[in-house]
Design an enzyme around this catalytic site. Structure first.
Site, PDB file in Angstrom:
ATOM      1  CE1 TYR A  25      10.099   0.556  24.613  1.00 12.11           C
ATOM      2  CE2 TYR A  25       7.946   0.827  25.622  1.00 12.11           C
ATOM      3  CZ  TYR A  25       9.152   0.169  25.539  1.00 12.11           C
ATOM      4  OH  TYR A  25       9.431  -0.874  26.383  1.00 12.11           O
ATOM      5  CB  THR A 108      19.421   8.215  17.276  1.00  7.74           C
ATOM      6  OG1 THR A 108      18.537   8.805  18.256  1.00  7.74           O
ATOM      7  CG2 THR A 108      18.735   8.152  15.932  1.00  7.74           C
ATOM      8  CB  VAL A 180       5.919   9.579  23.112  1.00 11.49           C
ATOM      9  CG1 VAL A 180       5.021  10.028  21.981  1.00 11.49           C
ATOM     10  CG2 VAL A 180       7.107   8.767  22.595  1.00 11.49           C
ATOM     11  CE  LYS A 232      13.043  14.452  21.874  1.00 10.72           C
ATOM     12  NZ  LYS A 232      11.860  14.078  22.664  1.00 10.72           N
ATOM     13  NE  ARG A 239      11.702  14.783  32.065  1.00  7.73           N
ATOM     14  CZ  ARG A 239      10.717  15.138  32.894  1.00  7.73           C
ATOM     15  NH1 ARG A 239      10.432  16.417  33.061  1.00  7.73           N
ATOM     16  NH2 ARG A 239      10.014  14.221  33.561  1.00  7.73           N
ATOM     17  CB  CYS A 290      14.999  10.458  25.795  1.00 11.25           C
ATOM     18  SG  CYS A 290      13.837   9.310  25.068  1.00 11.25           S
ATOM     19  CE  LYS A 293      18.896   8.720  21.853  1.00 12.32           C
ATOM     20  NZ  LYS A 293      18.128   9.957  21.712  1.00 12.32           N
ATOM     21  NE  ARG A 368      13.790   2.315  25.240  1.00 13.89           N
ATOM     22  CZ  ARG A 368      13.128   3.129  24.387  1.00 13.89           C
ATOM     23  NH1 ARG A 368      13.639   3.360  23.189  1.00 13.89           N
ATOM     24  NH2 ARG A 368      11.993   3.713  24.747  1.00 13.89           N
ATOM     25  NE  ARG A 447      13.881   6.231  40.676  1.00 15.91           N
ATOM     26  CZ  ARG A 447      14.553   6.990  39.799  1.00 15.91           C
ATOM     27  NH1 ARG A 447      14.395   8.288  39.817  1.00 15.91           N
ATOM     28  NH2 ARG A 447      15.418   6.462  38.968  1.00 15.91           N
TER      29      ARG A 447
HETATM   30  N1  SAJ Z   1      13.629  11.311  36.481  1.00 18.30           N
HETATM   31  C1  SAJ Z   1      14.102  11.770  37.718  1.00 18.30           C
HETATM   32  N2  SAJ Z   1      13.521  12.898  38.234  1.00 18.30           N
HETATM   33  C2  SAJ Z   1      12.509  13.571  37.578  1.00 18.30           C
HETATM   34  C3  SAJ Z   1      12.061  13.089  36.302  1.00 18.30           C
HETATM   35  C4  SAJ Z   1      12.639  11.945  35.790  1.00 18.30           C
HETATM   36  O1  SAJ Z   1      15.001  11.191  38.334  1.00 18.30           O
HETATM   37  O2  SAJ Z   1      12.018  14.573  38.112  1.00 18.30           O
HETATM   38  C5  SAJ Z   1      14.252  10.094  35.899  1.00 18.30           C
HETATM   39  C6  SAJ Z   1      13.227   8.990  35.640  1.00 18.30           C
HETATM   40  O3  SAJ Z   1      13.109   8.149  36.765  1.00 18.30           O
HETATM   41  C7  SAJ Z   1      13.845   8.256  34.458  1.00 18.30           C
HETATM   42  C8  SAJ Z   1      14.552   9.369  33.699  1.00 18.30           C
HETATM   43  O4  SAJ Z   1      14.738  10.447  34.613  1.00 18.30           O
HETATM   44  O5  SAJ Z   1      14.802   7.302  34.894  1.00 18.30           O
HETATM   45  C9  SAJ Z   1      13.785   9.899  32.476  1.00 18.30           C
HETATM   46  O6  SAJ Z   1      12.496  10.192  32.873  1.00 18.30           O
HETATM   47  P1  SAJ Z   1      11.512  11.126  31.998  1.00 18.30           P
HETATM   48  O7  SAJ Z   1      10.336  11.403  32.848  1.00 18.30           O
HETATM   49  O8  SAJ Z   1      12.227  12.279  31.458  1.00 18.30           O
HETATM   50  O9  SAJ Z   1      11.050  10.123  30.856  1.00 18.30           O
HETATM   51  P2  SAJ Z   1      11.512   9.983  29.326  1.00 18.30           P
HETATM   52  O10 SAJ Z   1      12.963   9.966  29.229  1.00 18.30           O
HETATM   53  O11 SAJ Z   1      10.744   8.844  28.780  1.00 18.30           O
HETATM   54  O12 SAJ Z   1      10.873  11.295  28.658  1.00 18.30           O
HETATM   55  C10 SAJ Z   1      11.627  12.384  28.214  1.00 18.30           C
HETATM   56  C11 SAJ Z   1      10.637  13.554  28.095  1.00 18.30           C
HETATM   57  N3  SAJ Z   1      11.334  14.768  27.819  1.00 18.30           N
HETATM   58  C12 SAJ Z   1      10.965  15.935  28.398  1.00 18.30           C
HETATM   59  O13 SAJ Z   1      10.022  16.008  29.180  1.00 18.30           O
HETATM   60  C13 SAJ Z   1      11.746  17.161  28.026  1.00 18.30           C
HETATM   61  C14 SAJ Z   1       9.615  13.244  27.004  1.00 18.30           C
HETATM   62  O14 SAJ Z   1       8.792  14.376  26.766  1.00 18.30           O
HETATM   63  C15 SAJ Z   1      10.352  12.910  25.701  1.00 18.30           C
HETATM   64  O15 SAJ Z   1       9.450  12.585  24.687  1.00 18.30           O
HETATM   65  C16 SAJ Z   1      11.263  11.721  25.951  1.00 18.30           C
HETATM   66  O16 SAJ Z   1      12.218  12.072  26.945  1.00 18.30           O
HETATM   67  C17 SAJ Z   1      11.968  11.385  24.631  1.00 18.30           C
HETATM   68  O17 SAJ Z   1      11.521  10.404  24.012  1.00 18.30           O
HETATM   69  O18 SAJ Z   1      12.807  12.154  24.227  1.00 18.30           O
END
Ligand code: SAJ
Length: 477
Positions: A25, A108, A180, A232, A239, A290, A293, A368, A447
């Site tokens: 990805y 990782t 991303v 990072k 978040r 992400c 971990k 994942r 959701r």
């Molecule tokens: N989620 C919630 N509530 C929210 C946002 C997300 O329950 O308000 C859940 C989602 O359903 C999902 C999980 O959290 O199961 C992760 O969602 P995500 O929107 O954080 O998606 P990721 O993990 O793909 O993206 C995060 C992002 N990090 C930040 O915004 C700080 C993205 O910018 C990073 O590039 C990515 O991790 C990464 O690859 O590290």
């Protein structure tokens, strides 16, 4: 700063040939954007010929993307750069020797969060393959999210050991973490600012030269390699923390008979004067590679680099507590399901559950660390029969994932929504009830995608995360 490295880089000239290790990805969108940049001559994608991923090499060389979710613009750009001969994929790492710059985007994961032991086996293997073929003056960039200190230590050591060259003298080394999200991979790389952290200034400048051509609105933010690693891991830990706060608030709202979404909108109304009250979304859990971990990578960094200064940690760590709350949410979905069945005069034993959404995030095929998995395991243990539906997910080891929504809903005592795929926003209560064949089917919304009143009026028993205002609704006869 090494004058020697600067002169080697100058002699090598501008970056023209790029290698991207890890066709996933992160690696695939990065590679095609590099290939699409007129500044660069050619890009080679490197993918291990493993049973699970080797198939990607041939697919990518046909200009087809192995990523199944909705990724606007990726398929078109890929076939264009393959057609133009600017991008090819291989599992022969010898081609690394011709590259002016090589990036690594390799998983990782964490082996054991409790003892903060990361699993760097795949990353180390990738670094060894690069090190074995590394030529003088090449820039090596870690895009994977890593424990702070990894670039300066483990990565440097492995590359030097395999190549016989010295980082900062003979080759450049930097960390430029990916940022991303699935569903907007190309946009995120182009528009997000790029953190670039070299082990020295020459490496930082060389890495900035690599990323600048692919940025549209994003800008380069230079810093040290370790600061980039902390940035990072911390942005994801924050978040995760914000989501945990929203989840705890949702649990409290259920206990107090209040609608968390009203509260959220209320809090959000406090604006102006630089006030930001960004309450994120509560839900059925936090998945992905992400957030599940990166808090541990941050903690591990403080442990390894901080020594006695490492405080707070363990139970005192706010990031650890956040992880525990977010990991609790699938268990809370079990609780809501059991409570719903109880209202229907049933127990989980022999109940039929339609689980909607296996991917960890909406409108994607990315499974994942999906929060749906611990839910399914617990419900099965309790004697329930669980059918899984997901419009994007092709297959998943040990789980039959159906694309047939009606078949999944047929005879269901409970409908549980785990992922906010757009397909589920238009679920029709009458149709769902007809398929279930139950007088009072249970619907558990993890959701907030459905309108509880529509389903309650149709005779459903409704349960929703954070919906204390509806979870004890009177039953419609
Ligand atoms: N989620 C919630 N509530 C929210 C946002 C997300 O329950 O308000 C859940 C989602 O359903 C999902 C999980 O959290 O199961 C992760 O969602 P995500 O929107 O954080 O998606 P990721 O993990 O793909 O993206 C995060 C992002 N990090 C930040 O915004 C700080 C993205 O910018 C990073 O590039 C990515 O991790 C990464 O690859 O590290």
């Amino acid at each position: 700063m090494s004058g020697r490295l600067q002169s080697i880089v100058n002699a090598r000239g501008p970056i023209k040939k790029i290698g991207v290790v890890g066709m996933g990805y992160v690696g695939i969108p990065a590679a095609v954007l590099f290939a699409d940049a007129p500044e660069f001559e050619s890009v080679v994608g490197f993918q291990r010929d493993s049973p699970s991923s080797g198939y990607k090499v041939a697919m990518l060389n046909r200009g087809e993307s192995p990523l199944k979710g909705e990724e606007p613009g990726l398929e078109e750009l890929l076939s264009r750069v393959v057609g133009a001969g600017k991008f090819r994929c291989t599992s022969d790492f010898a081609a690394i020797a011709e590259c002016d710059a090589v990036t690594l985007s390799i998983q990782t994961p964490f082996k054991d969060p409790k003892d903060l032991i990361p699993d760097f086996s795949a990353l180390t293997e990738g670094l060894r393959a690069v090190g074995k073929n590394l030529s003088e003056g090449t820039l090596v960039v870690l895009e994977s999210t890593v424990t702070p200190g990894t670039t300066e230590r483990m990565a440097r050591d492995v590359l030097e050991e395999e190549s016989g060259l010295v980082a900062g003298e003979d080759f450049a080394l930097a960390h430029a973490p990916e940022r991303v999200m699935v569903g907007r991979l190309l946009r995120n790389i182009r528009e997000h600012d790029r953190i670039v952290g070299g082990i020295d200034d020459v490496s930082t400048r060389r890495a900035a030269e690599l990323y600048r051509p692919v940025l549209t609105t994003g800008t380069i933010i230079p810093m040290t390699a370790t600061a980039a690693e902390v940035t990072k891991t911390a942005e994801n830990a924050f978040r995760d923390l914000q989501i945990a706060a929203a989840n705890q608030l949702a649990l409290h709202c259920e206990a107090m008979g209040v609608n968390v979404y009203d509260v959220r909108a209320g809090i959000d109304s406090l604006k102006g004067e630089g006030i930001t009250r960004a309450v994120l979304w509560p839900g059925a859990g936090v998945g992905g590679h992400c957030l599940t971990k990166d808090s541990w990578h941050l903690e591990r960094g403080a442990q390894v680099l901080g020594g006695d200064l490492w405080y707070p940690h363990g139970a005192g760590s706010i990031f650890g507590v956040a992880r525990a709350i977010n990991e609790f949410m699938p268990r809370h979905m079990v609780h809501l399901t059991v409570e719903g069945l109880k209202r229907a005069g049933r127990s989980p034993e022999g109940a039929k559950i339609a689980l909607l959404g296996w991917a960890f995030i909406q409108n994607s095929d990315d499974t994942r660390n999906t929060p749906a998995e611990p839910y399914l395991a617990t419900m099965k243990e309790a004697g329930a029969e669980v059918g899984v539906h997901d419009p994007f997910v092709e297959n998943y080891p040990g789980i039959e994932v159906s694309h047939d929504l009606d078949a999944t809903l047929a005879g269901a005592d409970v409908v549980t929504v785990f992922t906010a795929h757009h397909h589920y926003a238009t679920l029709d209560p009458a149709r769902v009830k007809e398929l279930s064949g139950r007088e009072h089917p249970v619907i558990v919304d993890g959701r907030n995608v459905i309108d509880p009143d529509l389903f309650i009026r149709a005779g459903f028993i409704y349960k929703g995360i954070g919906r204390g205002d509806r979870n004890s609704h009177p039953l419609t006869p």
